[in-house]
Design a protein around this motif. Structure first.
Motif, PDB file in Angstrom:
ATOM      1  N   CYS A 109     -22.175  45.832  27.208  1.00 39.58           N
ATOM      2  CA  CYS A 109     -20.328  45.016  26.732  1.00 39.58           C
ATOM      3  C   CYS A 109     -19.833  44.905  25.890  1.00 39.58           C
ATOM      4  CB  CYS A 109     -20.550  44.641  28.353  1.00 39.58           C
ATOM      5  SG  CYS A 109     -19.041  44.310  28.572  1.00 39.58           S
ATOM      6  N   HIS A 111     -17.690  43.943  25.129  1.00 34.23           N
ATOM      7  CA  HIS A 111     -16.381  42.388  25.572  1.00 34.23           C
ATOM      8  C   HIS A 111     -17.566  41.088  23.995  1.00 34.23           C
ATOM      9  CE1 HIS A 111     -14.984  38.468  27.371  1.00 34.23           C
ATOM     10  NE2 HIS A 111     -14.431  38.814  26.153  1.00 34.23           N
ATOM     11  N   LEU A 112     -18.780  40.572  24.757  1.00 37.67           N
ATOM     12  CA  LEU A 112     -19.573  40.357  23.915  1.00 37.67           C
ATOM     13  C   LEU A 112     -21.025  40.445  24.404  1.00 37.67           C
ATOM     14  CD1 LEU A 112     -17.585  36.483  25.486  1.00 37.67           C
ATOM     15  CD2 LEU A 112     -17.564  37.457  23.371  1.00 37.67           C
ATOM     16  N   GLY A 113     -22.009  41.423  24.988  1.00 34.99           N
ATOM     17  CA  GLY A 113     -22.355  41.626  24.611  1.00 34.99           C
ATOM     18  C   GLY A 113     -23.702  41.993  25.628  1.00 34.99           C
ATOM     19  N   CYS A 114     -22.811  41.351  26.820  1.00 31.72           N
ATOM     20  CA  CYS A 114     -23.797  41.803  27.973  1.00 31.72           C
ATOM     21  C   CYS A 114     -24.495  43.321  28.793  1.00 31.72           C
ATOM     22  CB  CYS A 114     -22.955  40.722  29.021  1.00 31.72           C
ATOM     23  SG  CYS A 114     -22.763  39.172  29.177  1.00 31.72           S
ATOM     24  N   CYS A 132     -19.577  44.828  34.514  1.00 36.06           N
ATOM     25  CA  CYS A 132     -20.541  43.731  33.776  1.00 36.06           C
ATOM     26  C   CYS A 132     -20.361  41.950  34.610  1.00 36.06           C
ATOM     27  CB  CYS A 132     -19.087  43.127  32.512  1.00 36.06           C
ATOM     28  SG  CYS A 132     -20.161  41.658  31.677  1.00 36.06           S
ATOM     29  N   CYS A 134     -20.335  39.388  33.341  1.00 38.38           N
ATOM     30  CA  CYS A 134     -20.104  38.409  32.940  1.00 38.38           C
ATOM     31  C   CYS A 134     -19.307  37.743  32.715  1.00 38.38           C
ATOM     32  CB  CYS A 134     -20.606  37.937  31.683  1.00 38.38           C
ATOM     33  SG  CYS A 134     -22.215  38.367  30.781  1.00 38.38           S
ATOM     34  N   HIS A 135     -18.135  38.709  32.628  1.00 34.17           N
ATOM     35  CA  HIS A 135     -16.699  38.316  32.420  1.00 34.17           C
ATOM     36  C   HIS A 135     -15.690  39.638  33.903  1.00 34.17           C
ATOM     37  CE1 HIS A 135     -18.746  36.637  29.314  1.00 34.17           C
ATOM     38  NE2 HIS A 135     -17.687  35.312  29.212  1.00 34.17           N
ATOM     39  N   ASP A 136     -16.419  39.859  34.880  1.00 32.42           N
ATOM     40  CA  ASP A 136     -16.368  41.202  34.881  1.00 32.42           C
ATOM     41  C   ASP A 136     -15.487  42.462  34.368  1.00 32.42           C
ATOM     42  OD1 ASP A 136     -16.788  40.386  37.766  1.00 32.42           O
ATOM     43  OD2 ASP A 136     -14.921  39.513  38.188  1.00 32.42           O
ATOM     44  N   GLY A 137     -15.981  42.769  33.406  1.00 35.16           N
ATOM     45  CA  GLY A 137     -15.918  43.175  32.127  1.00 35.16           C
ATOM     46  C   GLY A 137     -15.882  45.038  33.520  1.00 35.16           C
ATOM     47  N   PRO A 149     -11.847  42.257  30.190  1.00 35.53           N
ATOM     48  CA  PRO A 149     -11.802  41.960  28.487  1.00 35.53           C
ATOM     49  C   PRO A 149     -12.222  43.108  27.688  1.00 35.53           C
ATOM     50  CG  PRO A 149     -13.255  40.747  29.494  1.00 35.53           C
ATOM     51  CD  PRO A 149     -12.971  41.360  31.055  1.00 35.53           C
ATOM     52  N   PRO A 150     -13.521  43.422  28.014  1.00 40.19           N
ATOM     53  CA  PRO A 150     -14.107  44.452  26.845  1.00 40.19           C
ATOM     54  C   PRO A 150     -12.396  45.282  26.602  1.00 40.19           C
ATOM     55  CG  PRO A 150     -14.881  45.085  29.404  1.00 40.19           C
ATOM     56  CD  PRO A 150     -13.875  44.087  29.372  1.00 40.19           C
TER      57      PRO A 150
HETATM   58 FE1  FES Z   1     -19.336  41.898  29.695  1.00 42.72          FE
HETATM   59 FE2  FES Z   1     -17.389  39.696  28.936  1.00 42.72          FE
HETATM   60  S1  FES Z   1     -19.242  39.624  28.309  1.00 42.72           S
HETATM   61  S2  FES Z   1     -16.933  41.283  29.980  1.00 42.72           S
END
Ligand code: FES
Length: 179
Positions: A109, A111-114, A132, A134-137, A149-150
Motif C-alpha cells: 500500500c 499509504h503506510l505500507g500494508c 487495504c 489497514c485504512h480501507d485504501g 488515503p493512498p
Molecule cells: Fe493502506 Fe493505510 S496502509 S490504507
C-alpha cells in the motif's frame, strides 16, 4: 576482515533484506500467504546478455499473459548482491496495462505500507479490485488508487524477458504518478 568491516557488511545486508521485504509485501502481510512459486536464475543469458542474478523469476511469459487478472504470483528466490546471496520471499500482482502489455505491481500500500489483498466480489462490483485492510485504501484492477488515503497507485516493476521467462528486480520498484 576487521570487525568494523564485518559489521558494516552485515548492516548493509540486513538493510537490503528488510528493504526487499517491505517492497514486496512480505514483512507486513502476516496473512499466512503461500510463498513458493519459483526461484531466481543466476545465469546471464546469451539472448541479450542481461544478468538475472539480481532478479526474481516470475515464471513463463505465456502463463503470465494468459490471465485471468489480477494474477497473484508468489516467489521464493535468492538474489545476488555482490558477494552476498539474499533470500527473498514475496509476491506481486500481474495484470495488463491500457496498451495490453504486462504490468507487474507491488502489493504494498502506498499509504503506510500494508500488504494489500484482492478485494471480495462485493467490492469488485463497485470497481475496487484491491482493498487495504489497514485504512480501507482502495485500488482498481490496474492498481490505481480510487479511494481512501493512498496517495498514488501501486508501484510497478519493469518486466525483463529472458528465455521466455519474466524476471523483475524486486529492489527497484517504480513509482507511478498519483491517480
Ligand atoms: Fe493502506 Fe493505510 S496502509 S490504507
Amino acid at each position: 576482515m576487521t570487525d568494523y568491516q564485518k559489521n558494516k557488511n552485515l548492516s548493509r545486508r540486513t538493510f537490503l533484506i528488510n528493504t526487499a521485504k517491505g517492497l514486496t509485501g512480505l514483512a507486513i502481510s502476516g496473512a499466512g500467504i503461500p510463498l513458493i512459486l519459483s526461484s531466481c536464475s543466476s545465469k546471464t543469458t546469451a539472448d541479450n546478455n542481461i544478468s538475472t542474478e539480481s532478479m526474481v523469476d516470475l515464471g513463463p511469459i505465456e502463463e503470465l499473459q494468459s490471465g485471468p487478472y489480477p494474477m497473484k504470483i508468489n516467489y521464493d528466490a535468492k538474489i545476488q548482491d555482490g558477494w552476498a546471496e539474499i533470500p527473498m520471499k514475496g509476491f506481486v500482482y500481474v495484470t495488463k496495462n491500457d496498451t495490453g502489455d504486462l504490468m507487474i505491481m507491488s502489493p504494498v500500500c502506498t499509504h503506510l505500507g500494508c500488504t494489500v489483498p484482492i478485494a471480495n466480489d462485493e467490492w469488485k462490483q463497485k470497481g475496487v479490485t484491491f482493498l487495504c485492510p489497514c485504512h480501507d485504501g482502495k485500488y482498481d484492477g490496474q492498481g490505481k488508487n480510487v479511494g481512501g488515503p493512498p496517495p498514488r497507485p501501486f508501484d510497478i516493476f519493469n518486466p525483463v524477458i529472458q528465455d521466455g521467462r519474466v524476471f523483475i528486480q524486486p529492489l527497484s520498484p517504480i513509482k507511478r504518478d498519483p491517480s
